[in-house]
Design a protein around this motif. Structure first.
Motif, PDB file in Angstrom:
ATOM      1  N   THR A 101      10.475  12.667  18.732  1.00 23.90           N
ATOM      2  CA  THR A 101      10.091  11.309  19.125  1.00 23.90           C
ATOM      3  C   THR A 101      10.228  11.019  20.616  1.00 23.90           C
ATOM      4  O   THR A 101       9.479  10.199  21.142  1.00 23.90           O
ATOM      5  CB  THR A 101      10.928  10.253  18.362  1.00 23.90           C
ATOM      6  OG1 THR A 101      12.316  10.425  18.685  1.00 23.90           O
ATOM      7  CG2 THR A 101      10.731  10.380  16.868  1.00 23.90           C
ATOM      8  N   LEU A 140      14.983   3.530  18.459  1.00 26.32           N
ATOM      9  CA  LEU A 140      13.875   2.576  18.375  1.00 26.32           C
ATOM     10  C   LEU A 140      13.924   1.573  19.521  1.00 26.32           C
ATOM     11  O   LEU A 140      12.888   1.203  20.083  1.00 26.32           O
ATOM     12  CB  LEU A 140      13.902   1.851  17.029  1.00 26.32           C
ATOM     13  CG  LEU A 140      13.508   2.697  15.813  1.00 26.32           C
ATOM     14  CD1 LEU A 140      13.881   1.988  14.519  1.00 26.32           C
ATOM     15  CD2 LEU A 140      12.015   3.015  15.826  1.00 26.32           C
ATOM     16  N   GLU A 141      15.124   1.165  19.883  1.00 25.76           N
ATOM     17  CA  GLU A 141      15.267   0.242  21.011  1.00 25.76           C
ATOM     18  C   GLU A 141      14.805   0.906  22.307  1.00 25.76           C
ATOM     19  O   GLU A 141      14.100   0.299  23.117  1.00 25.76           O
ATOM     20  CB  GLU A 141      16.714  -0.210  21.139  1.00 25.76           C
ATOM     21  CG  GLU A 141      16.939  -1.215  22.266  1.00 25.76           C
ATOM     22  CD  GLU A 141      18.368  -1.707  22.331  1.00 25.76           C
ATOM     23  OE1 GLU A 141      18.612  -2.698  23.034  1.00 25.76           O
ATOM     24  OE2 GLU A 141      19.249  -1.100  21.681  1.00 25.76           O
ATOM     25  N   GLN A 145      10.536  -0.161  20.106  1.00 23.57           N
ATOM     26  CA  GLN A 145      10.028  -0.371  18.755  1.00 23.57           C
ATOM     27  C   GLN A 145      10.993  -1.160  17.866  1.00 23.57           C
ATOM     28  O   GLN A 145      10.788  -1.233  16.660  1.00 23.57           O
ATOM     29  CB  GLN A 145       9.762   0.993  18.097  1.00 23.57           C
ATOM     30  CG  GLN A 145       8.761   1.870  18.809  1.00 23.57           C
ATOM     31  CD  GLN A 145       7.343   1.366  18.647  1.00 23.57           C
ATOM     32  OE1 GLN A 145       6.968   0.844  17.606  1.00 23.57           O
ATOM     33  NE2 GLN A 145       6.541   1.497  19.696  1.00 23.57           N
ATOM     34  N   PRO A 147      12.303  -4.372  16.309  1.00 28.79           N
ATOM     35  CA  PRO A 147      11.809  -5.744  16.127  1.00 28.79           C
ATOM     36  C   PRO A 147      12.938  -6.768  16.056  1.00 28.79           C
ATOM     37  O   PRO A 147      14.115  -6.418  16.026  1.00 28.79           O
ATOM     38  CB  PRO A 147      11.082  -5.659  14.783  1.00 28.79           C
ATOM     39  CG  PRO A 147      11.845  -4.618  14.024  1.00 28.79           C
ATOM     40  CD  PRO A 147      12.305  -3.605  15.041  1.00 28.79           C
ATOM     41  N   ALA A 169       4.727  -2.238  10.723  1.00 26.70           N
ATOM     42  CA  ALA A 169       4.799  -1.554  12.015  1.00 26.70           C
ATOM     43  C   ALA A 169       4.107  -2.373  13.100  1.00 26.70           C
ATOM     44  O   ALA A 169       3.049  -2.962  12.869  1.00 26.70           O
ATOM     45  CB  ALA A 169       4.170  -0.174  11.918  1.00 26.70           C
ATOM     46  N   GLU A 170       4.716  -2.398  14.275  1.00 28.72           N
ATOM     47  CA  GLU A 170       4.211  -3.097  15.459  1.00 28.72           C
ATOM     48  C   GLU A 170       4.129  -4.610  15.266  1.00 28.72           C
ATOM     49  O   GLU A 170       3.492  -5.315  16.031  1.00 28.72           O
ATOM     50  CB  GLU A 170       2.851  -2.540  15.885  1.00 28.72           C
ATOM     51  CG  GLU A 170       2.897  -1.060  16.263  1.00 28.72           C
ATOM     52  CD  GLU A 170       1.551  -0.538  16.737  1.00 28.72           C
ATOM     53  OE1 GLU A 170       0.564  -1.304  16.702  1.00 28.72           O
ATOM     54  OE2 GLU A 170       1.497   0.623  17.152  1.00 28.72           O
ATOM     55  N   ALA A 213       9.675   2.245  10.535  1.00 26.32           N
ATOM     56  CA  ALA A 213       9.533   2.083  11.981  1.00 26.32           C
ATOM     57  C   ALA A 213       9.378   3.423  12.683  1.00 26.32           C
ATOM     58  O   ALA A 213       8.599   3.550  13.641  1.00 26.32           O
ATOM     59  CB  ALA A 213      10.743   1.331  12.537  1.00 26.32           C
ATOM     60  N   ASN A 216       5.814   5.536  12.944  1.00 24.53           N
ATOM     61  CA  ASN A 216       4.911   5.356  14.079  1.00 24.53           C
ATOM     62  C   ASN A 216       5.130   6.404  15.153  1.00 24.53           C
ATOM     63  O   ASN A 216       4.190   6.844  15.824  1.00 24.53           O
ATOM     64  CB  ASN A 216       5.112   3.961  14.700  1.00 24.53           C
ATOM     65  CG  ASN A 216       3.975   3.021  14.343  1.00 24.53           C
ATOM     66  OD1 ASN A 216       3.163   3.307  13.470  1.00 24.53           O
ATOM     67  ND2 ASN A 216       3.930   1.887  15.016  1.00 24.53           N
ATOM     68  N   LEU A 217       6.389   6.804  15.344  1.00 29.70           N
ATOM     69  CA  LEU A 217       6.735   7.771  16.375  1.00 29.70           C
ATOM     70  C   LEU A 217       6.598   9.211  15.888  1.00 29.70           C
ATOM     71  O   LEU A 217       6.289  10.108  16.667  1.00 29.70           O
ATOM     72  CB  LEU A 217       8.173   7.541  16.847  1.00 29.70           C
ATOM     73  CG  LEU A 217       8.473   6.157  17.453  1.00 29.70           C
ATOM     74  CD1 LEU A 217       9.965   6.013  17.737  1.00 29.70           C
ATOM     75  CD2 LEU A 217       7.670   5.950  18.732  1.00 29.70           C
TER      76      LEU A 217
END
Length: 230
Positions: A101, A140-141, A145, A147, A169-170, A213, A216-217
Motif C-alpha cells: 500500500t 489509512l490516516e 483514507q 473517514p 469507500a471514498e 477501506a 481501495n489501496l
C-alpha cells in the motif's frame, strides 16, 4: 542517494534475484519503502546475509540513482523481535500491508514508530487484532483514507447508537439501507470504536471498516498473509 548516509530500516520481504543475490524491500524511517539489490549474498554465510531477516532493526547504506538501489552496507540496530505463532502471522501481515500500500519514497515517522511499537508488543499481546486495527487506522490516516467515524457522510447527522451503518469507500460511514445485512455494523459499535472502547462490537466494526477501506489501496489481489490466519 548519498553513499555514506545511514538509514534506519526493517526488512519487509526478500526474494532471490538472479543467481547470487537477493531483492530486498525495506521500510525505512527516512525514506519510507524502498527496494535494493543485495549482491552476492544468496549463498554466503556472512553476517550480511543473516541480517537480511524480517523484524530485525538494521542500519543500511544504499546507493544508486534509479528507483531500485544497491545495498552497500548493513548493520544490526538492535535486538530482533522474537515472533512465533499468531504473533508471527500478524507481523507478516503488517509487512505485506506496508509493501502493498505505501508508495515508494513516502516517509512517515509516525507510521514507522507505530510499526516498531506493534512489533514490540505483539509477542505478549492477548488482543493482537486490536494492535492490527490500530496500525491499519494509522496507515489509512497517512494515505488520506481515514473517514470521519462520528458523522453520517450522506445525512451529515451524528452517528446514532441505535442505527445500523455501512462503510462506503471514498465517502465514509452512512446509514445502512434496510435490505443490506452483510457488511453492516451497529452505531454503538462505531461509537465505542471511536472512543477506544474495544468491546466485541467495536472490534467487529473496526475489522469491517478496515477491510473495506484498505481494498481501495490493495486492489483485487488478495493478501497472502491473510491465508495464514485460516
Amino acid at each position: 542517494m548519498n553513499r555514506g548516509h545511514w538509514l534506519s530500516a526493517y526488512i519487509l520481504h526478500r526474494r532471490p534475484y538472479r543467481e547470487t543475490s537477493y531483492l530486498v524491500d525495506f521500510f525505512t524511517l527516512e525514506t519510507g519503502r524502498i527496494s535494493a539489490v543485495a549482491k552476492g549474498v544468496k549463498n554466503s554465510k556472512s553476517d550480511r546475509k543473516s541480517l537480511l531477516q524480517p523484524f530485525s532493526p538494521v542500519k543500511v547504506q544504499l546507493a544508486g540513482k534509479a528507483e531500485l538501489k544497491n545495498l552497500n552496507q548493513i548493520e544490526s540496530d538492535g535486538r530482533s523481535h522474537q515472533l512465533t505463532g499468531n504473533a508471527l502471522f500478524c507481523a507478516m501481515y503488517l509487512n505485506e500491508l506496508i509493501n502493498r500500500t505505501m508508495p515508494v519514497g513516502l516517509a512517515s515517522e509516525m507510521l514507522f514508530g507505530h510499526y516498531q511499537q506493534v512489533l514490540s508488543i505483539l509477542p505478549a499481546s492477548d488482543t493482537p487484532d486490536i494492535l492490527l486495527r490500530g496500525f491499519e487506522f494509522a496507515l489509512l490516516e497517512e494515505m488520506g483514507q481515514l473517514p470521519d467515524w462520528l458523522t453520517d457522510a450522506v445525512s451529515e447527522q451524528p452517528v446514532d447508537s441505535e442505527q445500523w451503518y455501512i462503510f462506503v469507500a471514498e465517502q465514509g460511514v452512512t446509514q445502512a439501507p434496510a435490505h443490506i445485512q452483510r457488511g453492516r455494523f451497529p452505531g454503538y459499535g462505531l461509537l465505542e470504536m471511536a472512543n477506544g472502547e474495544w468491546t466485541p462490537a467495536a472490534r467487529k466494526t473496526a475489522k469491517i471498516i478496515t477491510r473495506q477501506a484498505l481494498r481501495n489501496l490493495l486492489g483485487d489481489k488478495p493478501l497472502k498473509s491473510r491465508e495464514l490466519f485460516r
